[in-house]
Design a protein around this motif. Structure first.
Motif, PDB file in Angstrom:
ATOM      1  N   GLN A   1      29.492 -60.840 -55.759  1.00 21.85           N
ATOM      2  CA  GLN A   1      28.079 -60.483 -55.806  1.00 21.85           C
ATOM      3  C   GLN A   1      27.223 -61.737 -55.768  1.00 21.85           C
ATOM      4  N   GLU A   2      26.241 -61.738 -54.910  1.00 24.01           N
ATOM      5  CA  GLU A   2      25.366 -62.890 -54.793  1.00 24.01           C
ATOM      6  C   GLU A   2      24.256 -62.844 -55.824  1.00 24.01           C
ATOM      7  N   VAL A   3      23.887 -64.012 -56.257  1.00 23.34           N
ATOM      8  CA  VAL A   3      22.803 -64.161 -57.211  1.00 23.34           C
ATOM      9  C   VAL A   3      21.917 -65.315 -56.742  1.00 23.34           C
ATOM     10  N   LEU A   4      20.763 -65.450 -57.362  1.00 24.29           N
ATOM     11  CA  LEU A   4      19.884 -66.564 -57.066  1.00 24.29           C
ATOM     12  C   LEU A   4      20.582 -67.858 -57.478  1.00 24.29           C
ATOM     13  N   ALA A   5      20.761 -68.774 -56.538  1.00 27.68           N
ATOM     14  CA  ALA A   5      21.456 -70.038 -56.799  1.00 27.68           C
ATOM     15  C   ALA A   5      20.476 -71.186 -57.004  1.00 27.68           C
ATOM     16  N   GLY A   6      19.293 -71.057 -56.447  1.00 25.99           N
ATOM     17  CA  GLY A   6      18.288 -72.094 -56.578  1.00 25.99           C
ATOM     18  C   GLY A   6      17.036 -71.699 -55.831  1.00 25.99           C
ATOM     19  N   TYR A   7      16.006 -72.462 -56.057  1.00 28.29           N
ATOM     20  CA  TYR A   7      14.746 -72.157 -55.382  1.00 28.29           C
ATOM     21  C   TYR A   7      13.950 -73.429 -55.124  1.00 28.29           C
ATOM     22  N   THR A   8      13.076 -73.338 -54.152  1.00 26.94           N
ATOM     23  CA  THR A   8      12.127 -74.395 -53.853  1.00 26.94           C
ATOM     24  C   THR A   8      10.763 -73.746 -53.691  1.00 26.94           C
ATOM     25  N   ILE A   9       9.784 -74.289 -54.365  1.00 28.80           N
ATOM     26  CA  ILE A   9       8.418 -73.795 -54.223  1.00 28.80           C
ATOM     27  C   ILE A   9       7.669 -74.780 -53.339  1.00 28.80           C
ATOM     28  N   VAL A  10       7.044 -74.250 -52.312  1.00 29.83           N
ATOM     29  CA  VAL A  10       6.250 -75.079 -51.415  1.00 29.83           C
ATOM     30  C   VAL A  10       4.820 -74.557 -51.397  1.00 29.83           C
ATOM     31  N   GLU A  11       3.895 -75.431 -51.148  1.00 27.91           N
ATOM     32  CA  GLU A  11       2.492 -75.070 -50.960  1.00 27.91           C
ATOM     33  C   GLU A  11       2.178 -75.452 -49.528  1.00 27.91           C
ATOM     34  N   CYS A  12       2.008 -74.470 -48.672  1.00 23.36           N
ATOM     35  CA  CYS A  12       1.808 -74.773 -47.250  1.00 23.36           C
ATOM     36  C   CYS A  12       0.726 -73.862 -46.677  1.00 23.36           C
ATOM     37  N   ASP A  13       0.379 -74.123 -45.425  1.00 24.25           N
ATOM     38  CA  ASP A  13      -0.767 -73.465 -44.813  1.00 24.25           C
ATOM     39  C   ASP A  13      -0.590 -71.971 -44.557  1.00 24.25           C
ATOM     40  N   SER A  14       0.654 -71.520 -44.338  1.00 22.19           N
ATOM     41  CA  SER A  14       0.814 -70.124 -43.941  1.00 22.19           C
ATOM     42  C   SER A  14       2.235 -69.643 -44.229  1.00 22.19           C
ATOM     43  N   PHE A  15       2.409 -68.334 -44.157  1.00 21.71           N
ATOM     44  CA  PHE A  15       3.726 -67.737 -44.308  1.00 21.71           C
ATOM     45  C   PHE A  15       4.624 -68.169 -43.151  1.00 21.71           C
ATOM     46  N   ASP A  16       4.032 -68.331 -41.966  1.00 25.80           N
ATOM     47  CA  ASP A  16       4.811 -68.809 -40.814  1.00 25.80           C
ATOM     48  C   ASP A  16       5.320 -70.229 -41.056  1.00 25.80           C
ATOM     49  N   ARG A  17       4.497 -71.090 -41.657  1.00 26.74           N
ATOM     50  CA  ARG A  17       4.947 -72.456 -41.960  1.00 26.74           C
ATOM     51  C   ARG A  17       6.081 -72.412 -42.988  1.00 26.74           C
ATOM     52  N   ALA A  18       5.975 -71.560 -43.994  1.00 30.93           N
ATOM     53  CA  ALA A  18       7.063 -71.417 -44.974  1.00 30.93           C
ATOM     54  C   ALA A  18       8.343 -70.950 -44.284  1.00 30.93           C
ATOM     55  N   THR A  19       8.202 -70.093 -43.297  1.00 28.82           N
ATOM     56  CA  THR A  19       9.361 -69.622 -42.537  1.00 28.82           C
ATOM     57  C   THR A  19      10.002 -70.781 -41.779  1.00 28.82           C
ATOM     58  N   GLU A  20       9.166 -71.651 -41.175  1.00 24.87           N
ATOM     59  CA  GLU A  20       9.694 -72.825 -40.464  1.00 24.87           C
ATOM     60  C   GLU A  20      10.458 -73.742 -41.423  1.00 24.87           C
ATOM     61  N   ILE A  21       9.878 -73.966 -42.600  1.00 24.24           N
ATOM     62  CA  ILE A  21      10.529 -74.837 -43.589  1.00 24.24           C
ATOM     63  C   ILE A  21      11.876 -74.239 -44.003  1.00 24.24           C
ATOM     64  N   ALA A  22      11.882 -72.955 -44.296  1.00 24.99           N
ATOM     65  CA  ALA A  22      13.111 -72.299 -44.746  1.00 24.99           C
ATOM     66  C   ALA A  22      14.174 -72.271 -43.644  1.00 24.99           C
ATOM     67  N   ALA A  23      13.731 -72.136 -42.402  1.00 24.05           N
ATOM     68  CA  ALA A  23      14.681 -72.059 -41.284  1.00 24.05           C
ATOM     69  C   ALA A  23      15.497 -73.343 -41.140  1.00 24.05           C
ATOM     70  N   LYS A  24      14.948 -74.462 -41.608  1.00 22.00           N
ATOM     71  CA  LYS A  24      15.712 -75.715 -41.532  1.00 22.00           C
ATOM     72  C   LYS A  24      16.973 -75.656 -42.378  1.00 22.00           C
ATOM     73  N   LEU A  25      16.979 -74.791 -43.379  1.00 24.88           N
ATOM     74  CA  LEU A  25      18.166 -74.666 -44.230  1.00 24.88           C
ATOM     75  C   LEU A  25      19.330 -74.004 -43.501  1.00 24.88           C
ATOM     76  N   ALA A  26      19.051 -73.381 -42.371  1.00 24.13           N
ATOM     77  CA  ALA A  26      20.136 -72.773 -41.598  1.00 24.13           C
ATOM     78  C   ALA A  26      21.127 -73.827 -41.124  1.00 24.13           C
ATOM     79  N   ARG A  27      20.688 -75.081 -41.097  1.00 29.00           N
ATOM     80  CA  ARG A  27      21.565 -76.174 -40.654  1.00 29.00           C
ATOM     81  C   ARG A  27      22.289 -76.836 -41.831  1.00 29.00           C
ATOM     82  N   THR A  28      22.231 -76.242 -43.009  1.00 29.80           N
ATOM     83  CA  THR A  28      22.917 -76.817 -44.166  1.00 29.80           C
ATOM     84  C   THR A  28      24.405 -76.938 -43.863  1.00 29.80           C
ATOM     85  N   PRO A  29      24.966 -78.142 -43.997  1.00 29.94           N
ATOM     86  CA  PRO A  29      26.379 -78.320 -43.645  1.00 29.94           C
ATOM     87  C   PRO A  29      27.312 -77.645 -44.655  1.00 29.94           C
ATOM     88  N   HIS A  30      28.417 -77.158 -44.133  1.00 29.03           N
ATOM     89  CA  HIS A  30      29.489 -76.640 -44.972  1.00 29.03           C
ATOM     90  C   HIS A  30      30.799 -76.869 -44.220  1.00 29.03           C
TER      91      HIS A  30
END
Length: 136
Positions: free
Chosen positions: A83-112
């Protein structure tokens, strides 16, 4: 808020305690993950969009408190391994929901590790923080 999820199995593999279906991560693989996350956070600090970030301990360290017939009942480690749970969070203050989406999308490249068996494909959720009742 950008929310990252994980399972006890994910935490175990990253802590070098892999199982038959989830190989342990090597120190080099963990270093690559930490380096990636540090660079991602540093970019947010540099852009002025970083507010706060925290990682949370493994689910095995969690407790659930709920009422049963009006009496608080405490359960240790209430989460099954997958079961998945919240592992961590980052709070950002940015211009728009679209900008937050761009920031979050960079995490798709997290190495494993290539041989890592993830509970699910990695993903993050983004969700605005309510500043008042009008935001609900």
């Amino acid at each position: 808020m950008i929310m990252m999820s994980g399972s006890q199995r994910d935490y175990d593999a990253m802590a070098g305690k892999g199982g038959d279906d989830s190989p342990a991560w090597s120190p080099e693989e963990m270093a690559a993950l930490h380096e990636f996350m540090a660079a991602w956070n540093d970019d947010l600090v540099e852009s002025g969009e970083f507010v706060d970030a925290r990682g949370l301990t493994a689910p095995v360290h969690a407790r659930r408190i709920q009422l049963s017939d009006g009496v608080p009942v405490v359960t240790d480690g209430p989460y099954p391994e997958t079961q998945e749970v919240l592992a961590g969070y980052t709070i950002v203050e940015c211009d728009s929901f679209d900008r937050a989406t761009e920031i979050a999308a960079k995490l798709a490249r997290t190495p494993h590790p290539e041989n890592a068996t993830l509970t699910t494909d990695w993903y993050v959720d983004i969700r605005p923080i309510a500043e008042g009742i009008e935001d609900l």
